[in-house]
Scaffold this motif. Structure first.
Motif, PDB file in Angstrom:
ATOM      1  N   LEU A   1       0.847  -1.191   0.000  1.00 25.58           N
ATOM      2  CA  LEU A   1       0.000   0.000   0.000  1.00 25.58           C
ATOM      3  C   LEU A   1       0.884   1.243   0.000  1.00 25.58           C
ATOM      4  O   LEU A   1       1.793   1.360   0.822  1.00 25.58           O
ATOM      5  N   LEU A   2       0.608   2.153  -0.925  1.00 22.65           N
ATOM      6  CA  LEU A   2       1.279   3.453  -0.948  1.00 22.65           C
ATOM      7  C   LEU A   2       0.308   4.492  -0.423  1.00 22.65           C
ATOM      8  O   LEU A   2      -0.747   4.721  -1.019  1.00 22.65           O
ATOM      9  N   ALA A   3       0.634   5.109   0.707  1.00 22.49           N
ATOM     10  CA  ALA A   3      -0.247   6.116   1.301  1.00 22.49           C
ATOM     11  C   ALA A   3       0.598   7.188   1.974  1.00 22.49           C
ATOM     12  O   ALA A   3       1.542   6.875   2.705  1.00 22.49           O
ATOM     13  N   GLY A   4       0.276   8.435   1.707  1.00 26.30           N
ATOM     14  CA  GLY A   4       1.017   9.533   2.308  1.00 26.30           C
ATOM     15  C   GLY A   4       2.475   9.566   1.909  1.00 26.30           C
ATOM     16  O   GLY A   4       3.329  10.051   2.655  1.00 26.30           O
ATOM     17  N   GLY A   5       2.772   9.025   0.732  1.00 20.41           N
ATOM     18  CA  GLY A   5       4.142   9.014   0.243  1.00 20.41           C
ATOM     19  C   GLY A   5       5.008   7.942   0.867  1.00 20.41           C
ATOM     20  O   GLY A   5       6.233   7.947   0.691  1.00 20.41           O
ATOM     21  N   ARG A   6       4.386   6.991   1.582  1.00 22.97           N
ATOM     22  CA  ARG A   6       5.156   5.929   2.236  1.00 22.97           C
ATOM     23  C   ARG A   6       4.583   4.574   1.846  1.00 22.97           C
ATOM     24  O   ARG A   6       3.375   4.434   1.627  1.00 22.97           O
ATOM     25  N   VAL A   7       5.454   3.560   1.778  1.00 24.35           N
ATOM     26  CA  VAL A   7       5.050   2.214   1.381  1.00 24.35           C
ATOM     27  C   VAL A   7       4.817   1.354   2.623  1.00 24.35           C
ATOM     28  O   VAL A   7       5.635   1.348   3.544  1.00 24.35           O
ATOM     29  N   TYR A   8       3.687   0.639   2.630  1.00 20.91           N
ATOM     30  CA  TYR A   8       3.336  -0.256   3.733  1.00 20.91           C
ATOM     31  C   TYR A   8       3.038  -1.652   3.189  1.00 20.91           C
ATOM     32  O   TYR A   8       2.600  -1.793   2.053  1.00 20.91           O
ATOM     33  N   LYS A   9       3.222  -2.662   4.039  1.00 18.31           N
ATOM     34  CA  LYS A   9       2.820  -4.027   3.731  1.00 18.31           C
ATOM     35  C   LYS A   9       1.614  -4.380   4.590  1.00 18.31           C
ATOM     36  O   LYS A   9       1.617  -4.172   5.808  1.00 18.31           O
ATOM     37  N   VAL A  10       0.580  -4.942   3.973  1.00 19.19           N
ATOM     38  CA  VAL A  10      -0.655  -5.255   4.681  1.00 19.19           C
ATOM     39  C   VAL A  10      -0.495  -6.562   5.454  1.00 19.19           C
ATOM     40  O   VAL A  10      -0.162  -7.600   4.877  1.00 19.19           O
ATOM     41  N   LYS A  11      -0.764  -6.483   6.770  1.00 17.29           N
ATOM     42  CA  LYS A  11      -0.681  -7.662   7.631  1.00 17.29           C
ATOM     43  C   LYS A  11      -2.067  -8.222   7.942  1.00 17.29           C
ATOM     44  O   LYS A  11      -2.273  -9.432   8.005  1.00 17.29           O
ATOM     45  N   GLU A  12      -3.048  -7.315   8.174  1.00 14.92           N
ATOM     46  CA  GLU A  12      -4.431  -7.715   8.468  1.00 14.92           C
ATOM     47  C   GLU A  12      -5.383  -6.780   7.740  1.00 14.92           C
ATOM     48  O   GLU A  12      -5.042  -5.633   7.440  1.00 14.92           O
ATOM     49  N   LYS A  13      -6.596  -7.256   7.511  1.00 15.78           N
ATOM     50  CA  LYS A  13      -7.619  -6.429   6.880  1.00 15.78           C
ATOM     51  C   LYS A  13      -8.978  -6.803   7.437  1.00 15.78           C
ATOM     52  O   LYS A  13      -9.321  -7.991   7.517  1.00 15.78           O
ATOM     53  N   THR A  14      -9.768  -5.787   7.841  1.00 16.03           N
ATOM     54  CA  THR A  14     -11.112  -6.015   8.356  1.00 16.03           C
ATOM     55  C   THR A  14     -12.049  -4.951   7.788  1.00 16.03           C
ATOM     56  O   THR A  14     -11.606  -3.898   7.324  1.00 16.03           O
ATOM     57  N   GLU A  15     -13.363  -5.226   7.852  1.00 13.17           N
ATOM     58  CA  GLU A  15     -14.376  -4.276   7.396  1.00 13.17           C
ATOM     59  C   GLU A  15     -15.472  -4.209   8.443  1.00 13.17           C
ATOM     60  O   GLU A  15     -15.945  -5.235   8.933  1.00 13.17           O
ATOM     61  N   ASP A  16     -15.884  -2.958   8.807  1.00 10.86           N
ATOM     62  CA  ASP A  16     -16.916  -2.826   9.835  1.00 10.86           C
ATOM     63  C   ASP A  16     -18.301  -2.728   9.209  1.00 10.86           C
ATOM     64  O   ASP A  16     -18.462  -2.770   7.983  1.00 10.86           O
ATOM     65  N   GLU A  17     -19.308  -2.595  10.064  1.00  6.07           N
ATOM     66  CA  GLU A  17     -20.701  -2.588   9.609  1.00  6.07           C
ATOM     67  C   GLU A  17     -21.050  -1.366   8.772  1.00  6.07           C
ATOM     68  O   GLU A  17     -22.059  -1.352   8.060  1.00  6.07           O
TER      69      GLU A  17
END
Length: 206
Positions: A78-94
């Motif tokens: 994920l590229l966000a705010g000019g920084r690269v991240y690796k996704v470890k977990e993902k959830t979605e709320d109601e």
């Protein structure tokens, strides 16, 4: 020899498949098509007395296609705010907000904006992820004024009129706080691309 070649080809195919499984989510390119007459987040930098201009760096929210965010998976980048991240977990709320936890411990929430886009926000400080898209030297309008709404306990914004007085406030904020930083600062431009108003809200960093 043929067996060795077949083995190498098979390993290359497996590598290609594994690389294809992980993907990268980047914000859409939604830079302003027209700046005159708009209000935009900006870091207001040095004032050039000779040219009568402020050096400003303009920012906008990272906007992500909602379908691409929904397809984001563990292991993706994920590229966000000019920084690269690796996704470890993902959830979605109601409510449909999507939250990811990155490998380095950051929590990022995607919030729907309109029908097709989402913006990303940090759960640590509620800041939106943004990116710089232009550095400009912009002239100052004759009636420029500054609205200081950075005090969360004040009912009304403090208004400072005139360039000379604004420069004093700016210098004081740069010495004691975050200055005119883009997270909390907006500038309004007239049709001649002159800065007519600088507005500052509260920010956790001040």
């Amino acid at each position: 020899m043929k067996k060795l070649i077949s083995l190498v080809l098979a390993m290359m195919m497996l590598l290609s498949v594994s690389l294809a499984c992980a993907k990268t989510l980047e914000p859409d390119n939604t830079e302003f098509e027209r700046l005159s007459g708009t209000v935009v987040n900006a870091t207001v930098g040095a004032y050039d007395e000779q040219n009568g201009t402020f050096r400003v760096t303009l920012f906008e929210d990272d906007c992500f296609d909602i379908e691409k965010v929904e397809q984001l998976a563990v292991g993706d980048t994920l590229l966000a705010g000019g920084r690269v991240y690796k996704v470890k977990e993902k959830t979605e709320d109601e409510y449909g907000d999507i939250k990811v936890v990155t490998e380095d411990g950051y929590e990022i929430v995607f919030i729907q904006l309109g029908d097709d886009d989402m913006i990303a926000q940090s759960t640590d400080d509620d800041r939106r992820y943004m990116h710089a898209f232009a550095v400009l030297d912009l002239p100052v309008a004759q009636g420029i004024f500054f609205e200081d709404n950075s005090d969360p306990d004040a009912q009304d914004a403090v208004v400072t009129s005139g360039l000379e007085n604004i420069l004093k406030v700016k210098a004081e904020k740069e010495e004691n706080s975050i200055g005119f930083d883009f997270y909390a600062t907006l500038i309004e431009l007239n049709d001649n691309m002159e800065i007519v108003r600088i507005h500052q809200d509260f920010d956790v960093a001040q």
